[in-house]
Design an enzyme around this catalytic site. Structure first.
Site, PDB file in Angstrom:
ATOM      1  N   ASP A 178       0.820  -1.219   0.000  1.00 58.31           N
ATOM      2  CA  ASP A 178       0.000   0.000   0.000  1.00 58.31           C
ATOM      3  C   ASP A 178       0.857   1.274   0.000  1.00 58.31           C
ATOM      4  OD1 ASP A 178      -2.413   1.383   0.010  1.00 58.31           O
ATOM      5  OD2 ASP A 178      -2.502   1.482   2.193  1.00 58.31           O
ATOM      6  N   SER A 237      -6.517   5.360   0.445  1.00 60.26           N
ATOM      7  CA  SER A 237      -6.935   4.027  -0.001  1.00 60.26           C
ATOM      8  C   SER A 237      -8.351   3.760   0.504  1.00 60.26           C
ATOM      9  CB  SER A 237      -6.022   2.948   0.583  1.00 60.26           C
ATOM     10  OG  SER A 237      -4.679   3.336   0.521  1.00 60.26           O
ATOM     11  N   GLN A 285      -6.686  -2.227  -6.063  1.00 58.48           N
ATOM     12  CA  GLN A 285      -7.069  -1.226  -5.058  1.00 58.48           C
ATOM     13  C   GLN A 285      -7.868  -0.107  -5.716  1.00 58.48           C
ATOM     14  OE1 GLN A 285      -4.603   2.082  -2.914  1.00 58.48           O
ATOM     15  NE2 GLN A 285      -4.566   0.321  -1.524  1.00 58.48           N
TER      16      GLN A 285
HETATM   17  C1  LIG Z   1       8.469   7.497  -9.239  1.00 58.89           C
HETATM   18  C2  LIG Z   1       9.005   7.963  -7.961  1.00 58.89           C
HETATM   19  C3  LIG Z   1       7.944   8.048  -6.898  1.00 58.89           C
HETATM   20  C4  LIG Z   1       8.594   8.530  -5.653  1.00 58.89           C
HETATM   21  C5  LIG Z   1       7.576   8.697  -4.598  1.00 58.89           C
HETATM   22  C6  LIG Z   1       8.237   9.139  -3.418  1.00 58.89           C
HETATM   23  C7  LIG Z   1       7.629   9.428  -2.338  1.00 58.89           C
HETATM   24  C8  LIG Z   1       6.157   9.317  -2.171  1.00 58.89           C
HETATM   25  C9  LIG Z   1       5.807   9.877  -0.871  1.00 58.89           C
HETATM   26  C10 LIG Z   1       4.802   9.511  -0.226  1.00 58.89           C
HETATM   27  C11 LIG Z   1       3.827   8.535  -0.702  1.00 58.89           C
HETATM   28  C12 LIG Z   1       3.101   7.998   0.456  1.00 58.89           C
HETATM   29  C13 LIG Z   1       2.074   7.059   0.000  1.00 58.89           C
HETATM   30  C14 LIG Z   1       1.313   6.608   1.179  1.00 58.89           C
HETATM   31  C15 LIG Z   1       0.054   5.977   0.740  1.00 58.89           C
HETATM   32  C16 LIG Z   1      -0.744   5.760   1.922  1.00 58.89           C
HETATM   33  C17 LIG Z   1      -2.133   5.316   1.591  1.00 58.89           C
HETATM   34  C18 LIG Z   1      -2.862   5.263   2.847  1.00 58.89           C
HETATM   35  O1  LIG Z   1      -2.383   4.804   3.808  1.00 58.89           O
HETATM   36  S1  LIG Z   1      -4.462   5.896   2.959  1.00 58.89           S
HETATM   37  C19 LIG Z   1      -4.948   5.403   4.606  1.00 58.89           C
HETATM   38  C20 LIG Z   1      -5.939   4.324   4.578  1.00 58.89           C
HETATM   39  N1  LIG Z   1      -7.217   4.807   4.166  1.00 58.89           N
HETATM   40  C21 LIG Z   1      -8.003   5.525   5.003  1.00 58.89           C
HETATM   41  O2  LIG Z   1      -7.665   5.835   6.123  1.00 58.89           O
HETATM   42  C22 LIG Z   1      -9.372   5.938   4.474  1.00 58.89           C
HETATM   43  C23 LIG Z   1     -10.407   5.809   5.562  1.00 58.89           C
HETATM   44  N2  LIG Z   1     -11.700   6.245   5.088  1.00 58.89           N
HETATM   45  C24 LIG Z   1     -12.114   7.514   5.183  1.00 58.89           C
HETATM   46  O3  LIG Z   1     -11.412   8.373   5.690  1.00 58.89           O
HETATM   47  C25 LIG Z   1     -13.483   7.806   4.691  1.00 58.89           C
HETATM   48  O4  LIG Z   1     -14.185   6.641   4.466  1.00 58.89           O
HETATM   49  C26 LIG Z   1     -13.477   8.644   3.388  1.00 58.89           C
HETATM   50  C27 LIG Z   1     -12.813   7.874   2.282  1.00 58.89           C
HETATM   51  C28 LIG Z   1     -12.766   9.973   3.599  1.00 58.89           C
HETATM   52  C29 LIG Z   1     -14.915   8.918   3.002  1.00 58.89           C
HETATM   53  O5  LIG Z   1     -15.554   9.562   4.059  1.00 58.89           O
HETATM   54  P1  LIG Z   1     -16.783  10.543   3.764  1.00 58.89           P
HETATM   55  O6  LIG Z   1     -17.870   9.826   3.092  1.00 58.89           O
HETATM   56  O7  LIG Z   1     -17.142  11.215   5.033  1.00 58.89           O
HETATM   57  O8  LIG Z   1     -16.095  11.517   2.696  1.00 58.89           O
HETATM   58  P2  LIG Z   1     -16.012  13.073   2.484  1.00 58.89           P
HETATM   59  O9  LIG Z   1     -15.871  13.298   1.037  1.00 58.89           O
HETATM   60  O10 LIG Z   1     -17.162  13.744   3.142  1.00 58.89           O
HETATM   61  O11 LIG Z   1     -14.632  13.526   3.193  1.00 58.89           O
HETATM   62  C30 LIG Z   1     -14.456  13.336   4.550  1.00 58.89           C
HETATM   63  C31 LIG Z   1     -13.310  14.172   5.056  1.00 58.89           C
HETATM   64  O12 LIG Z   1     -12.136  13.837   4.316  1.00 58.89           O
HETATM   65  C32 LIG Z   1     -11.321  14.996   4.133  1.00 58.89           C
HETATM   66  N3  LIG Z   1     -11.302  15.334   2.728  1.00 58.89           N
HETATM   67  C33 LIG Z   1     -12.087  14.846   1.757  1.00 58.89           C
HETATM   68  N4  LIG Z   1     -11.751  15.332   0.570  1.00 58.89           N
HETATM   69  C34 LIG Z   1     -10.742  16.182   0.782  1.00 58.89           C
HETATM   70  C35 LIG Z   1      -9.968  17.008  -0.070  1.00 58.89           C
HETATM   71  N5  LIG Z   1     -10.158  17.065  -1.371  1.00 58.89           N
HETATM   72  N6  LIG Z   1      -8.997  17.756   0.478  1.00 58.89           N
HETATM   73  C36 LIG Z   1      -8.763  17.713   1.813  1.00 58.89           C
HETATM   74  N7  LIG Z   1      -9.470  16.945   2.675  1.00 58.89           N
HETATM   75  C37 LIG Z   1     -10.440  16.185   2.165  1.00 58.89           C
HETATM   76  C38 LIG Z   1     -11.980  16.058   4.891  1.00 58.89           C
HETATM   77  O13 LIG Z   1     -11.484  16.058   6.219  1.00 58.89           O
HETATM   78  C39 LIG Z   1     -13.420  15.654   4.892  1.00 58.89           C
HETATM   79  O14 LIG Z   1     -14.048  16.251   5.953  1.00 58.89           O
HETATM   80  P3  LIG Z   1     -14.928  17.568   5.689  1.00 58.89           P
HETATM   81  O15 LIG Z   1     -16.237  17.031   5.212  1.00 58.89           O
HETATM   82  O16 LIG Z   1     -14.950  18.196   7.007  1.00 58.89           O
HETATM   83  O17 LIG Z   1     -14.247  18.372   4.646  1.00 58.89           O
END
Ligand SMILES: CCCCC/C=C\C/C=C\CCCCCCCC(=O)SCCNC(=O)CCNC(=O)[C@H](O)C(C)(C)COP(=O)(O)OP(=O)(O)OC[C@H]1O[C@@H](n2cnc3c(N)ncnc32)[C@H](O)[C@@H]1OP(=O)(O)O
Length: 395
Positions: free
Chosen positions: A305, A327, A377
């Site tokens: 991931d 994700s 994914q």
């Molecule tokens: C080729 C060379 C490449 C080199 C690359 C080098 C480096 C890369 C460096 C880093 C890469 C790192 C990669 C890491 C990847 C990690 C992936 C993960 O781990 S993700 C974590 C696991 N997933 C989760 O935790 C998701 C859990 N689920 C949820 O949070 C919710 O279910 C949801 C998906 C958010 C949906 O909830 P809901 O229905 O309530 O959705 P909303 O649309 O209402 O949004 C809720 C809330 O989210 C925030 N939000 C939403 N959209 C945005 C946006 N566009 N901008 C900012 N924030 C956003 C916000 O807080 C919303 O709340 P609010 O309604 O108050 O605005």
């Protein structure tokens, strides 16, 4: 070497006081155990060992405490002492802080709280994002499920859904539900909770090793070997010192807190191909992992991931673009045994991005070109809303 011992009636198979050289399992015949003549032992009755009884390695002493004499023609299988570790109960990860042990074993370590209930933590030494890293939830939940399954059964598929962003500053409780235990397969459902709220669910299926039909249609792409490529840290180092980057950029980059990931990655393409909806990179766990297939599967699940859904954003990258990506779900199929501390090629493609969701598929090959795993994914991919500092997790 493994071996057999054949004895005639009256032969001594083990003599009191002689060193134990292995574990003896009786495959055929009978033997008598006769205790020594010393005062305490003299009162102990002699007894008979039958087929599948065993003696030797595993007693508390390195010398035989009794004589074992064949009563009939006797055949024993001998597992020499050096293989005794195979009989030791294994944890599927090792939380001991030995320098050569991988940080990943520490990250995936869980505290058992109750039957089928475990507690995991987000370690400051691990990769830290604004919410609990999805790979950590998958790896820890799979570890919890694996601890409740017969050790002959290995995970072959898992399906995870991320419900709520997890809080890095509090422990995660993993509750395992034993959905089914069949003779070949077992199924587990895991719920990860914080503050009583389910933040993540996993369903995983486990299978006993089985021989069956075989084919592999997927071909490993022709990419340079990892030894010829730079890892993330070397790329960063180059950027810090490369005079072609503005000094201001280099100074800013140097000031950023940088913790090397417990996964080493080497990218097969240069940055010119960053706009393609695909990415190939080699990766492996840093440090030494215990020899435990369950652990190795948890480690690759964790790693899968890290750089995955971001590939669905590649065609949309432009200067100044800030994205918000999380994700949503994650599935893995393990086709063959995996060695997570050896190089694996992660071949990622994004066939579609639509409606705020990016879809990615992945395949992992070992160095021999064997397809080890297939993955899919879906992730939320949006432009970052302009707002204050990092939003707090919604718990
Ligand atoms: C080729 C060379 C490449 C080199 C690359 C080098 C480096 C890369 C460096 C880093 C890469 C790192 C990669 C890491 C990847 C990690 C992936 C993960 O781990 S993700 C974590 C696991 N997933 C989760 O935790 C998701 C859990 N689920 C949820 O949070 C919710 O279910 C949801 C998906 C958010 C949906 O909830 P809901 O229905 O309530 O959705 P909303 O649309 O209402 O949004 C809720 C809330 O989210 C925030 N939000 C939403 N959209 C945005 C946006 N566009 N901008 C900012 N924030 C956003 C916000 O807080 C919303 O709340 P609010 O309604 O108050 O605005």
């Amino acid at each position: 070497m493994l071996g057999f011992c054949l004895a005639e009636p009256g032969d001594y198979v083990a003599r009191e006081g002689e060193p134990v050289d292995g574990l003896y399992i009786i495959l055929d015949g009978q033997a008598e155990v006769s205790a020594s003549a010393n005062a305490e032992e003299a009162n102990r009755p002699d007894y008979v060992l039958n087929k599948y009884d065993y003696f030797g390695y595993g007693t508390n002493s390195s010398d035989h405490q009794v004589n074992v004499v064949a009563l009939s023609k006797l055949t024993c299988f001998i597992l020499p002492n050096q293989y005794g570790y195979l009989l030791q109960p294994k944890t599927i990860w090792n939380a001991e802080e030995t320098p050569e042990h991988s940080l990943l074993e520490k990250i995936l370590h869980l505290e058992p709280l109750e039957v089928d209930i475990f507690r995991g933590f987000t370690l400051p030494e691990g990769p830290m994002f604004r919410q609990v890293f999805g790979g950590q939830l998958i790896g820890q939940a799979l570890a919890a499920a694996s601890k409740t399954v017969d050790c002959l059964k290995m995970v072959h598929s898992l399906h995870a859904i991320f419900l709520v962003a997890g809080d890095n500053n509090m422990p995660i409780i993993y509750q395992v539900h034993r959905a089914r235990d069949g003779s070949s397969f077992a199924t587990r459902k895991v719920e990860a909770k914080q503050k009583g709220l389910v933040i993540f669910t996993l369903i995983a299926s486990f299978q006993k090793e089985e021989v069956g039909f075989e084919h592999q249609a997927a071909i490993m792409p022709d990419v340079p070997p990892p030894e010829q490529l730079l890892n993330l840290e070397e790329i960063r180092e180059r950027r810090l010192t490369d005079p072609r980057f503005p000094t201001q950029y280099r100074n800013l980059a140097a000031k950023k807190k940088f913790t090397p990931w417990p996964i080493e990655m080497r990218f097969c393409e240069d940055s010119a191909s960053q706009h393609k909806p695909s990415l190939n990179y080699w990766f492996r766990a840093r440090g030494k992992l215990s020899d435990d297939q369950a652990l190795h599967r948890c480690v690759v699940a964790y790693a899968s991931d890290l750089l995955y859904s971001g590939v669905s954003l590649n065609p949309h990258r432009e200067k100044g673009l800030k994205t918000y990506s999380l994700s949503l779900d994650h599935s893995i199929w393990f086709h063959k045994p995996v060695k997570a501390d050896d190089w694996l090629l992660y071949v990622i493609e994004s066939p579609s991005a639509h409606g705020g969701r990016g879809f990615v598929t992945g395949r992992m090959f070992n160095r021999q070109g064997e397809l080890i795993m297939s993955l899919t994914q879906e992730a939320l991919i949006r432009r970052e809303k302009t707002r204050g500092p990092n939003p707090r997790p919604k718990l």
